[in-house]
Design an enzyme around this catalytic site. Structure first.
Site, short mmCIF file in Angstrom:
data_model
loop_
_atom_site.label_atom_id
_atom_site.label_comp_id
_atom_site.label_asym_id
_atom_site.label_seq_id
_atom_site.Cartn_x
_atom_site.Cartn_y
_atom_site.Cartn_z
N ASP A 1 -1.69 -0.66 5.97
CA ASP A 1 -2.06 -0.33 7.17
C ASP A 1 -3.41 0.36 7.81
OD1 ASP A 1 -2.01 2.23 5.81
OD2 ASP A 1 -1.62 3.28 7.68
N ASP B 1 -7.30 -1.89 3.63
CA ASP B 1 -6.17 -2.86 3.24
C ASP B 1 -6.50 -4.26 3.90
OD1 ASP B 1 -4.52 -0.94 1.83
OD2 ASP B 1 -3.65 -0.34 3.70
N ASP C 1 0.84 -1.25 -0.01
CA ASP C 1 -0.26 0.12 -0.03
C ASP C 1 0.89 1.19 -0.04
OD1 ASP C 1 -2.42 1.54 0.47
OD2 ASP C 1 -1.94 1.79 2.51
#
Length: 776
Positions: free
Chosen positions: A519, A523, A323
């Site tokens: 995080d 996600d 990410d």
């Protein structure tokens, strides 16, 4: 929410809880039976010793049968099947001591595995806690709070400040200011105007607005995220233990040798003797010991790995998906630059902006205030401060009415502001505009910067065997592409929804063992779908941590490289111990098959083999080589000192850029004065800093980095910085002699200033990535 979650992860969590009670109890019982039987045998009560050893054997045999049946139901015969055959064989031929020894080995191995799974908790509680339970519906009779399940398509809802948008819809009122971080991961707020779509799960960061529902609770975005996370966890293939993989060929071989020994000799005792020495204790003990040792090593570095299967898989990973916000970047915007209108200084713009923003809860306001304080600016106390949704903060500072935030579309935008907008677009930055008495006087550019430890981490990961690095983000393609280019990633997928991330993760998992790092709540489904999910747990969401297999408890992404190195080494030692032990067991099986080893002696020999492979497996606890170069305390102190000076020198970098811009806009006495002030800052602050780095920091780092040559390139940059500063000084001398800057000087002086600004930014970044990231 109007639905429940029943995932495979939750089932494994309940199974782990049962193991926490069963395996330790079994270990205590088998150890007690073996010890008590040994005491009875020593005092001459052989019959009692056989009874105690037999009870110990039975206590392990019964649960082992259950484990084997469960494994067979899943379609594979695991390592425990050989143990069951050996336990049953010792009971059948009366070799109770051998049975008790095998029972203790089995219980020890299972207990080690249970200990490795102790932290398992994949229940996604945070996703459910964030979800709204009710909504406020507006009808002709007024506004009423109703259960979310009663909301229908077309209902008009009211969403108050700070509330979570309950269902998907479109904005019915003039505008809405939203925090979409829970879905996109991006920390910057967005404005949705009338008629624009809004997804459930986002937070109203402005004033109350009206929402026209376009979906029910079940069909809305946030409900789909929760379902995705549950489905991803349920559909993830269970990890096959390393021991079970080797048992696939060791099991039939052991049974074949035992059967052949019985057939040739006619003695079932020989078959039992073969099974006793064939009991895969190297698999039952050595592999778990190495894996648990790896888990222990990782935990000391702030890496919580939930179970041994995750560690084993991490050691085989070849694809890494990351990410962007909060993982590759810090997740917190920082001031990139400060631009001032003609007649204003950037530091004064920053000081006034921070003074007004002191009382604002906005994430950008915190960044502006922190930057001003880091640079030692004296902030004024504002008065009459109000937070205007969608605009920013308004108030009075030093007797003037000011605002910091967005400009209204109707506001007059001077020509210099267009250049700021263009730069913000190029840099992927947000702009907080400062107005004084209704006139824009400057802009603060903010951006979420790449973590300084990321480039080194990615290099280490590639060296460890990661072949493919991709970024998955909900952010726009332009800023995502810039970050990917800077880091040298193999690809980027931008503007992804949580469902898109899950689909991408599943596609990559089909190609290779895949790690997903994230995080945010958005996600969590992707982490659950990956072969190994890694959560940035220090500041990330609870949902991502609970959906992950590995949690980084420190806010450093380089711990991921540490974890991969530990996983690879632990798995290598586990394989080495298991194969070495099995080779020795095969030799013992051959001796038992020809009658050279009775069952009890074979069991004792097997114990000797166990000791050797366990001692080898314990090497996983030892640090083979430093995860990062070791720093002397003095060098670490210097790193912290010069890192702080980098923060202090940001205003010098801005002064260099501002002087160059003034020369471009209106070359004259004011522009020349700006260049003179910049030269003073270079002489008094920047050059002494660079000189101290050259003669204090770099020599202190040389032993860690392998010698003076390691810093030679950076030393060359110091030379270039001094050359450009000297060239600027010569231009100033010529200007004073000629009564001002000549047209011939302007181009070169401008080039010197812009070039110096670029070199300084690159140099600071390189030092922060290559040197400052070495310090904890």
């Amino acid at each position: 929410m109007g639905f429940s979650i029943r995932t495979g992860r939750l089932r494994r969590l309940r199974g782990a809880a049962v193991s926490l009670r069963l395996e330790p109890t079994l270990l205590i019982v088998t150890a007690a039976a073996l010890t008590a039987g040994g005491i009875a045998w020593l005092v001459g009560v052989g019959s009692l010793a056989d009874v105690l050893w037999g009870l110990g054997t039975v206590s392990a045999f019964v649960p082992a049968v259950g484990w084997v049946i469960a494994a067979l139901r899943r379609g594979h015969a695991g390592v425990d099947l050989i143990a069951v055959l050996a336990l049953g064989g010792t009971l059948a031929v009366g070799e109770y001591l051998a049975g008790a020894l095998i029972a203790l080995m089995l219980a020890t191995g299972r207990t080690l595995e249970a200990a490795a799974q102790r932290r398992a908790s994949h229940d996604l509680r945070a996703l459910l806690e964030h979800a709204p339970r009710s909504a406020r519906r507006r009808t002709t009779a007024g506004v009423h709070t109703v259960p979310l399940a009663q909301i229908a398509v077309g209902d008009l809802l009211v969403v108050g400040p700070g509330e979570v948008v309950p269902v998907d819809g479109w904005v019915e009122s003039a505008a809405a200011v939203l925090d979409e971080a829970v879905l996109t991961g991006e920390p910057l707020q967005v404005e949705r105007t009338r008629g624009e779509a809004v997804r459930s799960g986002v937070v109203n960061a402005g004033g109350a607005f009206e929402l026209r529902a376009t979906a029910t609770e079940q069909d809305s975005t946030y409900a789909q995220i929760v379902r995705l996370a549950g489905q991803a966890g349920a559909e993830s293939a269970p990890v096959v233990r390393l021991a079970d993989r080797y048992a696939a060929w060791f099991l039939p071989l052991s049974v074949a040798v035992a059967g052949l020994a019985w057939l040739v000799s006619g003695s079932p005792v020989r078959a039992v003797a073969v099974l006793v020495v064939a009991t895969p204790c190297p698999l039952l003990l050595a592999a778990p010991v190495a894996i648990v040792s790896g888990l222990s090593r990782a935990s000391r570095l702030g890496v919580v790995i939930r179970d041994g299967g995750a560690l084993e898989n991490l050691g085989r990973a070849r694809t890494l998906l990351l990410d962007k916000t909060g993982t590759l970047t810090g997740g917190r915007p920082r001031v990139l630059d400060v631009t001032a209108a003609p007649g204003w200084k950037p530091m004064e713009v920053l000081r006034l902006a921070a003074s007004l923003d002191q009382y604002s809860p906005h994430v950008l306001a915190h960044a502006i205030v922190d930057t001003a304080r880091e640079r030692g600016l004296n902030l004024s106390v504002p008065s009459e401060v109000v937070e205007e949704p969608g605009r920013g903060a308004l108030g009075t500072v030093d007797g003037h009415r000011m605002s910091i935030g967005r400009l209204y579309a109707s506001d007059v935008r001077p020509r210099w502001a267009g250049a700021v907008d263009n730069r913000a677009l190029l840099d992927g930055a947000a702009v907080a505009w400062l107005t004084v008495d209704g006139q824009p006087v400057g802009g603060v550019l903010l951006r979420d910067p790449v973590r300084s430890d990321v480039p080194r981490t990615l290099r280490r990961l590639r060296a460890a065997g990661i072949e493919r690095l991709l970024m998955l983000t909900g952010d726009r393609a332009e800023p995502a592409g810039e970050v990917a280019a800077v880091l040298g990633l193999d690809g980027v997928r931008a503007e992804l929804t949580p469902a898109d991330k899950v689909a991408t993760v599943r596609a990559e998992c089909e190609r290779a063992v895949t790690v997903m790092v994230g995080d945010g709540v958005n996600d969590a489904p992707a982490l659950a779908a990956a072969d190994i999910g890694v959560a940035m747990g220090a500041r990330g969401s609870t949902a991502s941590s609970e959906a992950a297999d590995i949690v980084l408890t420190t806010d450093r992404v380089d711990r991921l490289a540490d974890a991969v190195a530990i996983a690879i080494r632990s798995r290598h030692i586990a394989v080495q111990s298991a194969l070495g032990g099995m080779m020795m067991s095969l030799a013992a099986m051959a001796a038992a098959a020809v009658g050279l080893l009775p069952p009890a002696v074979g069991a004792l020999l097997q114990e000797g083999i166990d000791v050797m492979v366990i001692l080898n497996a314990l090497r996983a606890l030892r640090v083979e080589q430093a995860a990062r170069p070791a720093l002397a305390p003095a060098a670490e102190a210097l790193i912290h000192r010069f890192a702080a000076e980098h923060d202090d020198l940001q205003d010098v970098l801005e002064a260099v850029h501002d002087a160059a811009s003034r020369l471009s806009d209106s070359p004259g006495p004011k522009a020349l004065a700006a260049v003179e002030e910049t030269h003073r800052l270079l002489t008094e602050r920047l050059l002494p800093h660079e000189n101290a780095e050259e003669h204090e920091l770099y020599p202190a780092l040389a032993p860690t980095l392998g010698g003076p040559e390691a810093t030679a390139t950076m030393s060359r940059t110091h030379t270039e910085i001094e050359r450009l500063a000297r060239r600027i000084a010569i231009h100033l001398q010529l200007a004073h002699a000629d009564g001002g800057l000549t047209p011939e000087q302007l181009d070169d002086l401008r080039s010197c200033l812009y070039g110096l600004h670029t070199v300084l930014r690159l140099h600071f970044t390189q030092e922060e990535e290559n040197y400052f990231s070495l310090a904890p």
